[in-house]
Motif scaffolding. Structure first.
Motif, PDB file in Angstrom:
ATOM      1  N   GLN A  20       0.845  -1.209   0.000  1.00  0.00           N
ATOM      2  CA  GLN A  20       0.000   0.000   0.000  1.00  0.00           C
ATOM      3  C   GLN A  20       0.874   1.250   0.000  1.00  0.00           C
ATOM      4  N   VAL A  23      -0.630   4.750  -0.121  1.00  0.00           N
ATOM      5  CA  VAL A  23      -1.254   5.246   1.110  1.00  0.00           C
ATOM      6  C   VAL A  23      -0.192   5.670   2.109  1.00  0.00           C
ATOM      7  N   TYR A  40     -10.248  10.567   8.209  1.00  0.00           N
ATOM      8  CA  TYR A  40      -9.769   9.721   7.120  1.00  0.00           C
ATOM      9  C   TYR A  40     -10.776   8.611   6.879  1.00  0.00           C
ATOM     10  N   PHE A  42     -10.638   4.875   5.132  1.00  0.00           N
ATOM     11  CA  PHE A  42      -9.841   3.818   4.530  1.00  0.00           C
ATOM     12  C   PHE A  42     -10.792   2.775   3.925  1.00  0.00           C
ATOM     13  N   LYS A  50      -6.140  -1.927   6.588  1.00  0.00           N
ATOM     14  CA  LYS A  50      -6.851  -0.679   6.908  1.00  0.00           C
ATOM     15  C   LYS A  50      -6.787  -0.362   8.398  1.00  0.00           C
ATOM     16  N   PHE A 175      -8.739   7.014   1.198  1.00  0.00           N
ATOM     17  CA  PHE A 175      -7.623   6.215   0.706  1.00  0.00           C
ATOM     18  C   PHE A 175      -8.160   4.830   0.345  1.00  0.00           C
TER      19      PHE A 175
END
Length: 549
Positions: A20, A23, A40, A42, A50, A175
């Motif tokens: 990832q 991210v 945020y 995820f 996550k 994200f």
């Protein structure tokens, strides 16, 4: 009590998060630049990191290390980092939205948000499976999510982004976590096996990573299960047994028979697999997987698929012998039967095998060149009052009609409509040709031969639901309006089923083959006792709209 692998080897820094990078790089830049957002979101499949990333972010903003406190990776050595890692930090609150779905739970959360952090610099709320919140609860959270207190950060995680309210998504930095590649999963599992002292064959480790399908937590769980059962020495055969893939050789053997079109040997292989108690669904999945690799090879895409060198060499040999059309047809056939398979019946596998080995029969459509003279030619002799039925289809003897005196200029014309099973020789009688002119005579031809049209359908659609309803539901043609044939239905249910796209295409194709031209169908509900509609149609009326009561 020992921790399971996925908890023991959970990443503790952003650099340890696997697969990832898009991210982790963004979050590191936000931390180093002091641009951490207040909310945020995820998103991504299960087991992609996550929740772990949310915990790492909570540690990073609250790290008290002098040099990089709150400005980069967490140190994992200070009191705050250790308390978050061990799950005893008071200011890091994890909430499972699946068990706290109501508006009352959100109201309680909103009341607590206003209190200052007890120990940490920031109070961080990690709400997992946020899509499970009810509509009222989600709306109640909106204002707090948009303008939270200065020392509060929300981290929302979900596996189903489409279920999250757009108003929540717009208030967060989103994200998207991706499924891990097989290479990344293998590398992480390899580090775990080295640290745990597990000696596993590379092919076996590759198979574990492949079976996880991009979920690292699933791969770590499977590795631990194999280690617990077989010990520190693990072979490829043991992994195949654990995954229920003991029929791997049978699947390759079946693919070989498909490409060779050896129906007998293929049926025997399926029978032996069933007698040995193998999972037929797993065999079907492996057959589809091998056929997919075969399809990619035949298409010129030679990529790293995770197969052994021997398996790849065998597939390349088979790809040279089979055509792309045959492989594509086999993939479709075996890919469609998984839902119908059970371990008590081998019939779906056997039918798919036979269909994949037999060349499909392609019905040739009527040529426009043959239909054109019928639409344009007009014989000088007038047509009889009653249309002459086609001798090749209709068994009822035609009514006696006066025959015109043949002339030297009379020439035979081809007949547009043709039966489904075999071509009909063009009639030489100009009277019969003239009887096919106009919508009325086409309708008569269609009505007279309707039963034979249904009886002589091609084998490819003989077992379809559309043909079954044509046989038993009392459906019949009642009108032809240009290129549209109107079909009458006794019951609304049959009309609705025929109007489904696939069924409608089959019925329109059968009628179009008979008429010798493409056509559409229109379905109307007409109870048997409604004789007034028929009488009105005889006088020239047309059905415009049908209203059900």
């Amino acid at each position: 009590m020992a921790q399971v692998f996925y908890r023991k080897w959970r990443p503790q820094t952003l650099a340890e998060v696997v697969g990832q990078e898009h991210v982790t790089r963004t979050l590191l830049n936000a931390l180093s630049g002091g641009h951490v957002s207040h909310a945020y979101l995820f998103c991504g499949p299960r087991g992609t990191g996550k929740t772990s990333t949310g915990r790492i972010l909570a540690k990073a903003v609250n790290c008290v290390k002098t040099s990089t406190g709150g400005k980069g990776e967490p140190c994992n050595k200070c009191v705050m980092c250790k308390s978050i890692t061990e799950g005893r930090a008071l200011d890091i609150i994890e909430i499972d939205a699946a068990s706290h779905t109501g508006v009352d739970d959100v109201r309680e959360l909103i009341e607590r948000v206003n209190y200052a952090p007890a120990q940490a610099k920031y109070k961080v709320y990690i709400i997992d499976e946020v899509h499970m919140l009810s509509g009222s609860a989600s709306n109640a959270l909106l204002k707090t999510l948009e303008e939270p207190p200065p020392k509060v950060i929300f981290i929302l995680a979900t596996t189903e982004t489409h279920k999250v309210l757009p108003t929540i998504v717009s208030r967060c930095q989103r994200f998207d976590f991706h499924r891990l590649s097989q290479k990344d999963t293998e590398e992480k599992l390899s580090r775990i096996t080295q640290a745990e002292g597990i000696n596993i064959a590379p092919e076996a480790l590759r198979l574990v990573a492949k079976s996880a399908r991009g979920g690292l937590r699933d791969a770590e769980n499977l590795l631990e299960q194999i280690y617990t059962y077989y010990g520190a020495e693990v072979s490829l055969v043991q992994v195949q047994e654990m995954l229920g893939m003991a029929g791997n050789e049978r699947a390759r053997e079946l693919v070989k028979y498909i490409t060779q079109k050896d129906i007998g040997a293929g049926l025997k292989a399926i029978g032996r697999a069933a007698e040995d108690g193998l999972d037929l669904k797993q065999i079907d999945r492996e057959v589809v997987s091998y056929l997919r690799e075969l399809l990619l090879l035949k298409s010129g895409l030679d990529k790293d698929s995770g197969l052994t060198k021997e398996e790849m060499a065998e597939l390349k040999t088979l790809a040279e012998k089979a055509s792309l059309e045959q492989i594509l047809r086999a993939v479709k056939l075996f890919g469609q039967i998984e839902g119908a398979l059970d371990n008590d019946s081998t019939l779906p596998l056997e039918l798919a095998l036979v269909d994949a080995c037999i060349e499909p029969v392609i019905e040739k459509p009527a040529r426009a060149a043959e239909a054109e003279p019928v639409r344009t030619a007009r014989p000088s002799t007038p047509a009889p009052a009653h249309p002459a039925p086609r001798a090749a289809l209709n068994t009822t003897p035609p009514a006696a009609t006066p025959k015109p005196v043949p002339t030297a200029s009379s020439t035979p014309h081809p007949v547009a409509a043709r039966p489904i099973t075999r071509p009909v020789e063009p009639p030489k009688d100009p009277v019969k040709v003239s009887a096919l002119q106009g919508a009325g005579s086409e309708l008569a031809q269609l009505k007279n031969n309707w039963a034979l049209i249904i009886q002589q359908v091609p084998d490819a659609v003989r077992r379809s639901a559309a043909v079954a309803m044509l046989r038993s539901a009392g459906i019949k043609p009642i009108a032809i309006e240009g290129d549209t044939v109107v079909l009458s239905f006794k019951y609304p249910y049959h009309r609705e089923k025929i109007e489904e796209l696939e069924n409608k295409k089959i019925v329109a194709g059968l009628i179009g083959q008979f008429l010798g031209r493409p056509c559409q169908i229109k379905c109307v509900y007409e109870p048997e006792e409604n004789h007034l509609v028929r009488e009105a149609q005889k006088l020239g009326a047309q059905i415009i709209e049908v209203e059900e009561k």
